[in-house]
Scaffold this active site. Structure first.
Site, PDB file in Angstrom:
ATOM      1  N   CYS A  11      48.167  10.127  -6.013  1.00 25.98           N
ATOM      2  CA  CYS A  11      49.081  10.963  -6.838  1.00 25.98           C
ATOM      3  C   CYS A  11      48.490  10.886  -8.429  1.00 25.98           C
ATOM      4  CB  CYS A  11      50.333  10.047  -7.039  1.00 25.98           C
ATOM      5  SG  CYS A  11      50.724   8.510  -7.692  1.00 25.98           S
ATOM      6  N   HIS A  64      29.765  44.267 -21.190  1.00 21.97           N
ATOM      7  CA  HIS A  64      29.618  42.624 -21.151  1.00 21.97           C
ATOM      8  C   HIS A  64      31.055  41.912 -21.488  1.00 21.97           C
ATOM      9  CE1 HIS A  64      28.768  39.007 -23.284  1.00 21.97           C
ATOM     10  NE2 HIS A  64      27.649  38.720 -22.348  1.00 21.97           N
ATOM     11  N   LYS A 118      18.675  38.749  -7.435  1.00 25.39           N
ATOM     12  CA  LYS A 118      18.282  40.252  -7.666  1.00 25.39           C
ATOM     13  C   LYS A 118      17.268  40.624  -6.659  1.00 25.39           C
ATOM     14  CE  LYS A 118      17.328  43.665 -11.327  1.00 25.39           C
ATOM     15  NZ  LYS A 118      18.649  43.711 -11.936  1.00 25.39           N
ATOM     16  N   ARG A 173      25.091  42.804  -5.340  1.00 29.60           N
ATOM     17  CA  ARG A 173      25.175  41.446  -5.471  1.00 29.60           C
ATOM     18  C   ARG A 173      26.500  41.382  -5.093  1.00 29.60           C
ATOM     19  NH1 ARG A 173      24.399  40.421 -11.989  1.00 29.60           N
ATOM     20  NH2 ARG A 173      26.117  42.116 -12.648  1.00 29.60           N
ATOM     21  N   ARG A 190      57.987  10.040 -12.049  1.00 28.99           N
ATOM     22  CA  ARG A 190      57.666   9.074 -13.048  1.00 28.99           C
ATOM     23  C   ARG A 190      58.877   8.827 -13.789  1.00 28.99           C
ATOM     24  NH1 ARG A 190      52.456  11.929 -13.830  1.00 28.99           N
ATOM     25  NH2 ARG A 190      50.724  10.423 -13.732  1.00 28.99           N
ATOM     26  N   GLY A 249      46.822   5.757  -7.384  1.00 26.83           N
ATOM     27  CA  GLY A 249      46.969   6.241  -8.813  1.00 26.83           C
ATOM     28  C   GLY A 249      45.443   6.368  -9.237  1.00 26.83           C
ATOM     29  N   THR A 250      44.749   7.219  -9.191  1.00 22.10           N
ATOM     30  CA  THR A 250      43.424   7.223  -9.487  1.00 22.10           C
ATOM     31  C   THR A 250      43.256   7.408 -11.191  1.00 22.10           C
ATOM     32  OG1 THR A 250      43.636   9.541  -8.703  1.00 22.10           O
ATOM     33  CG2 THR A 250      42.159   8.031  -7.480  1.00 22.10           C
ATOM     34  N   ASN A 251      44.230   7.455 -11.658  1.00 30.89           N
ATOM     35  CA  ASN A 251      43.998   7.815 -13.094  1.00 30.89           C
ATOM     36  C   ASN A 251      43.798   6.421 -13.636  1.00 30.89           C
ATOM     37  OD1 ASN A 251      44.711  10.515 -12.863  1.00 30.89           O
ATOM     38  ND2 ASN A 251      46.999  10.091 -13.538  1.00 30.89           N
ATOM     39  N   ASP A 252      44.663   5.605 -13.341  1.00 31.30           N
ATOM     40  CA  ASP A 252      44.527   4.104 -13.737  1.00 31.30           C
ATOM     41  C   ASP A 252      43.145   3.290 -13.144  1.00 31.30           C
ATOM     42  OD1 ASP A 252      46.194   3.261 -15.843  1.00 31.30           O
ATOM     43  OD2 ASP A 252      47.840   3.847 -14.399  1.00 31.30           O
ATOM     44  N   GLU A 298      46.301   1.169  -7.816  1.00 30.33           N
ATOM     45  CA  GLU A 298      45.574   1.713  -8.961  1.00 30.33           C
ATOM     46  C   GLU A 298      44.752   0.676  -9.781  1.00 30.33           C
ATOM     47  OE1 GLU A 298      48.634   3.518 -11.692  1.00 30.33           O
ATOM     48  OE2 GLU A 298      49.883   1.775 -11.218  1.00 30.33           O
ATOM     49  N   TYR A 356      48.343  12.249   2.324  1.00 35.56           N
ATOM     50  CA  TYR A 356      48.556  13.509   1.434  1.00 35.56           C
ATOM     51  C   TYR A 356      48.013  13.480  -0.054  1.00 35.56           C
ATOM     52  CZ  TYR A 356      51.734  10.109  -0.973  1.00 35.56           C
ATOM     53  OH  TYR A 356      52.307   9.057  -1.211  1.00 35.56           O
ATOM     54  N   ARG A 360      12.114  42.768 -14.922  1.00 27.88           N
ATOM     55  CA  ARG A 360      13.284  42.132 -15.019  1.00 27.88           C
ATOM     56  C   ARG A 360      13.288  40.701 -14.605  1.00 27.88           C
ATOM     57  NH1 ARG A 360      17.477  46.384 -15.224  1.00 27.88           N
ATOM     58  NH2 ARG A 360      16.118  48.420 -14.433  1.00 27.88           N
ATOM     59  N   GLY A 405      22.866  39.385 -18.907  1.00 30.34           N
ATOM     60  CA  GLY A 405      22.372  39.586 -20.112  1.00 30.34           C
ATOM     61  C   GLY A 405      21.726  38.482 -20.882  1.00 30.34           C
ATOM     62  N   ARG A 460      59.013   6.137  -8.622  1.00 31.29           N
ATOM     63  CA  ARG A 460      58.071   5.025  -8.929  1.00 31.29           C
ATOM     64  C   ARG A 460      58.887   4.517 -10.217  1.00 31.29           C
ATOM     65  NH1 ARG A 460      52.587   5.833 -12.155  1.00 31.29           N
ATOM     66  NH2 ARG A 460      54.060   6.608 -14.089  1.00 31.29           N
ATOM     67  N   SER A 517      49.990   4.732  -2.544  1.00 32.34           N
ATOM     68  CA  SER A 517      49.419   5.794  -3.081  1.00 32.34           C
ATOM     69  C   SER A 517      48.488   5.737  -4.430  1.00 32.34           C
ATOM     70  CB  SER A 517      50.812   6.656  -3.959  1.00 32.34           C
ATOM     71  OG  SER A 517      50.315   7.861  -4.467  1.00 32.34           O
ATOM     72  N   MET A 532      18.832  36.767 -20.215  1.00 36.09           N
ATOM     73  CA  MET A 532      17.237  36.971 -20.308  1.00 36.09           C
ATOM     74  C   MET A 532      17.091  38.012 -20.523  1.00 36.09           C
ATOM     75  SD  MET A 532      16.471  33.780 -17.204  1.00 36.09           S
ATOM     76  CE  MET A 532      17.618  34.670 -16.000  1.00 36.09           C
TER      77      MET A 532
END
Ligand code: PEP
Ligand code: MG
Length: 903
Positions: free
Chosen positions: A850, A475, A34, A359, A581, A785-788, A764, A870, A104, A113, A637, A783, A115
């Site tokens: 992936c 709001h 502000k 703003r 999968r 496998g960033t989950n595992d 992975e 990719y 303010r 709203g 896979r 590829s 503060m």
């Protein structure tokens, strides 16, 4: 002795007024959003009431010193105040011509709203008379009572209800309903009551000294940075605690001083649709809080862009044409200057327009896309800026379902369409209950008369928000739009009773727990749960995607297991399938029995008939997918999950398998028991299945190769890629590659089509990254496998992390859930090692990702930096990834430019 140079003391108070300002818009860290923009608007010659800003650094000082800052800051504040007085021709505390100010908050980013604010400061028993002489007595005493009430509440801790109670009883005694029916004497009497109330509550008289008032208010605003609701808001919005707020002290201008006065809020373009219409609301003879509080229904600024509900209300254009023209001019100036859609607050006092805030305006994802593309076309920004400006994550909002136009629906009421998208759920009437029910897995719609900052947690938990009161800038509307939640406001037909836990519309009663649907795009409130459909994307969306595609380096593929998902993803622009999968295909009703036979067979001979049954089914799946992808790469896979996931647990299932295998139920049960693992995620899964049951992988490879040949023979191009999961040792891949090559060779040799199938692996397991140079000898592609990889590197169970990970985020140990946004330091380092070592062996190695991270903008940026080819993500995330990849490419160009310039 040489005179030591003293560093000039840092400025802590920044003046603005009459065309001059110490600050500017780039100083939002110091001045808050502000304050920085008040300074900037002043600099560019817009009419801003003069004032000054205490910097965010003072907030830290305030905390560190236990609130003792007055002495240190008094000289600077006094100087700034004197400048304001000179400009306004009024003096702080002068009984004849008093200067009044507002105090303010203003943090770096807007916290609507959250503060505190104090208005009309500087009034006391003497200055009120001066104000009465200048304006009129009724206005002056009303302003004084508003001040005592606000100051009493915010600074002195006397609850607002106590004041309101006195006001109500005064109205009762005078037999009037509206505040506007009270006269000067009534307000004067009420002020006396209020002053007595404060004294009774605090044990001290209400401060009459304007300086004491000012320092009290400054302290209260700094303190309000730490109120629980502000802390919650920051936690939800990931705003750092140490940023602090600035405090803006600004001369008051009044929108409530008569019928030639007004106050309003506006967006320079429609924040819901992005259309280039001047979009705003105002109230005649009112203070700003009246518009935002949603107590009176505001009027539209102009005929253009008003909603049908507002069609009969007079506009500012009609009521105050001069001020409206000036506002239109300012709208243009602001957009040209900031080159973005602005959200503004203004006040008209005696026909003269004053700007109180500007703003960058919050907007829906749809509006963000349209505004960015339109502004680029208008030449206000470049295409690159347009790409950078849209929040990639928010794009997904656009892809979400809207109400099915064919579905029948019982519309029971209509309000203002405050934030688009449809939502359904059971009705709740409080934020706490919304939160509790959502935690228990229930979808809820939060219904309130109006919302306030206290309701934030409930709004966050709800699917949608419906209010009886308030306008498009209330709001509820602003907050819901920011959250990307469906929201309908100002639905006046709703008679809500919190006590009874119900709302009524005419004779219709809807109780807590009943289902409703709201449509934030039309404002409709509908009984029951209505079906939804996927929306069509606008022209601007397609344009933005085209611009992104021209800029990005990363290819975007999708994770899809069915022809339908593959088609959806292609429509969203997927350039191939990065992960199919195959196990998902095994769960279908008519297949699971054959799968169970395959797993529970005792030897190859018993397994063969099951595989024979599965082969044509799998082949059919792949034919469908290859056709849907028409020559785009399709990475399939081979089977990955622990086998026990497919096993029957109920008696009936076990009996069925026994029958099919011609085995005893007890023997089958014993085999199921044998398959049980203590730690299945680290157990008999992934390529380990291929090593121990090669015939399963052989069947899958054959299905893939036969499908590919069949589709190719029909004249459709195919690009299959076979991917081996969970490899950790080069020996596994060496062996399985041979198996795949043999099987593919056998099938292809019998086909007219010359199909080529690439063979690669998932990376992975952390070890695979470390020995990627060896593994790359047998892989055409990697590829990640960033989950595992996240699960194994962090030793964090994917399935159980939900129980404790939120506590880590809450405590600030982690800023992001590592399953959502890639952990650059740990998992990221392993990915970089894998890429580097893999390409050392094989420079042309194609590398992708992936895991779920492939659709997360921050992770996409990492993938771009790490040199991946990719990313692959769920179909609905494809547009998100396309835009994120373009943003990453632009950021990387920016970095290169900076490096060159630095040389
Ligand atoms: C992965 O582990 O990142 C992956 C994509 O495979 P899945 O989620 O099927 O284990
Ligand atoms: Mg995996």
């Amino acid at each position: 002795m040489t005179a030591r140079k003293r560093a000039a003391p840092r400025r802590r108070v920044y003046f603005f007024g009459a065309g001059r300002a110490d600050g500017r818009s780039s100083m939002r860290e110091t001045l808050g959003g502000k304050g920085a923009n008040l300074a900037e608007m002043t600099r560019i010659g817009l009419p801003v009431p003069p004032g000054f800003t205490l910097s965010t650094e003072v907030c830290a000082e305030f905390e560190a010193s236990g609130g003792r800052i007055r002495k240190r800051l008094e000289p600077e504040v006094a100087r700034a105040l004197a400048r304001v007085e000179r400009i306004m021709g009024a003096r702080f505390g002068d009984p004849a011509c008093p200067l009044l100010v507002s105090v303010r908050s203003g943090a770096r980013v807007s916290m609507p709203g959250m503060m505190d604010t104090v208005l009309n400061l500087g009034l006391n028993d003497r200055t009120v008379e001066g104000l009465a002489a200048q304006a009129d007595a009724r206005f002056a005493w009303d302003s004084y009572r508003r001040f005592v009430q606000m100051y009493g509440d915010v600074v002195l801790g006397v609850s607002m209800e106590r004041f309101e109670h006195r006001l109500d009883s005064l109205k009762e005694r005078r037999r009037v309903h509206l505040d506007t029916d009270l006269r000067a004497d009534d307000w004067r009497a009420l002020v006396r009551e209020y002053l007595a109330l404060v004294e009774e509550h605090t044990g001290e008289p209400f401060p009459q000294d304007p300086s004491a008032q000012l320092w009290g208010a400054i302290a209260a605003v700094f303190r309000s940075w730490k109120t629980p609701r502000a802390v919650t808001y920051r936690r939800l919005n990931r705003i750092p605690e140490d940023w602090g707020t600035a405090v803006n002290v600004q001369s008051m201008v009044f929108g409530n001083r008569g019928d030639d006065c007004a106050t309003g809020v506006a967006f320079t373009r429609d924040p819901s649709t992005g259309a280039k219409v001047f979009y705003g609301e105002y109230l005649k003879n009112a203070q700003g809080e009246d518009v935002v509080a949603g107590i009176r229904t505001p009027q539209p600024l102009a005929r253009e862009g008003r909603s049908p509900e507002q069609a009969n209300l007079p506009t500012l254009e009609e009521e105050m044409p001069g001020a409206y023209r000036e506002l239109l001019r300012i709208r243009r100036v602001l957009e040209q200057h900031y080159r973005d859609m602005q959200d503004i607050e203004f006040t008209i006092q005696a026909g003269h327009l004053w700007m109180l805030q500007t703003r960058s305006g919050k907007r829906t994802a749809r509006a963000a896309v349209k505004i960015a593309v339109d502004m680029a076309r208008e030449g206000l920004i470049t295409r690159e800026q347009a790409i950078a400006r849209v929040d990639a994550d928010a794009l997904e909002q656009l892809l979400h379902p809207t109400l099915d136009p064919e579905a029948s629906k019982q519309v029971i009421a209509k309000g203002l369409p405050a934030s688009p998208g449809a939502a359904n759920g059971t009705v709740v009437f409080s934020a706490d209950s919304a939160e509790a029910k959502a935690k228990a897995g229930e979808k809820v719609v939060l219904v309130r008369v109006e919302t306030s900052p206290e309701d934030i947690h409930g709004m966050h938990a709800a699917e949608g928000i419906l209010t009886a009161r308030g306008g498009m800038t209330s709001h509820a509307a602003v907050v819901a739009r920011g959250m990307g939640k469906s929201c309908v406001v100002g639905c006046g037909a709703l008679q809500i009773s919190y006590e009874r836990g119900e709302f009524r519309v005419d004779d219709q009663i809807v109780r807590a727990g009943d289902e409703i649907t709201i449509d934030g795009s039309t404002g409709e409130v509908i009984l029951g749960r209505v079906a939804t459909v996927t929306p069509e994307l606008g022209r601007e969306f397609a344009e933005l995607m085209r611009w992104s595609d021209a800029v990005r380096r990363l290819e975007v593929r999708t994770n899809a297991d069915t022809p339908h998902d593959a088609k959806v993803a292609r429509e969203f622009g997927a350039q191939g399938i990065g992960l199919c999968r195959t196990e998902h295909m095994f769960f279908e009703e008519e297949r699971i029995l054959a799968v169970r036979e395959m797993i529970l067979a005792t030897d190859e001979a018993q397994r063969a008939p099951a595989l024979e049954k599965l082969l044509p089914m799998q082949r059919g799946d792949f034919v469908g997918i290859f056709r849907a992808m028409e020559g785009l790469p399709v990475t399939i896979r081979l089977l990955d999950p622990p086998l026990h996931e497919f096993l029957p647990h109920e008696e009936e299932g076990i009996r069925e398998v026994a029958e099919a295998l011609g085995a005893e139920v007890a023997a089958v049960r014993a085999r199921i028991e044998e398959r049980r693992e203590f730690n299945p995620m680290l157990g008999h899964r992934g390529c380990r299945l291929g090593i121990t049951f090669p015939e399963i992988y052989r069947m899958q490879v054959r299905a893939i190769a036969e499908a590919a040949c069949q589709v190719a023979e029909s004249g459709v191009k195919v690009r299959p890629e076979i991917m081996i999961p969970l490899v950790s040792h080069v020996g596994e891949l060496e062996r399985l590659r041979k198996l795949v090559e043999q099987e593919v060779g056998r099938v292809v040799a019998q086909s007219r089509a010359r199909v080529k199938i690439a063979i690669g692996t998932m990376i992975e397991v952390p070890r695979a990254s470390l020995v990627a140079d060896e593994i790359a000898r047998y892989a055409d592609f990697f590829s990640f496998g960033t989950n595992d990889m996240t699960q194994m590197t962090y030793a964090l169970s994917r399935d159980d992390a939900g129980k404790f990970l939120p506590a880590y985020i809450e405590a600030g140990i982690l800023t992001d859930d590592p399953f959502v946004s890639i952990d650059r330091d740990g998992i990221g380092a392993l990915v970089r090692i894998g890429v580097e070592r893999g390409r050392k062996t094989r420079p042309d190695l194609k590398v992708g990702i992936c895991g779920e991270h492939g659709g997360d903008p921050k992770s996409v940026r990492f993938c771009d930096e790490a040199g991946l080819d990719y990313v692959s993500c769920s179909p609905f995330r494809v547009p998100v990834a396309r835009l994120a990849a373009a943003q990453a490419a632009l950021a990387s160009r920016g970095r290169k430019r900076t490096r060159r310039a630095g040389r």
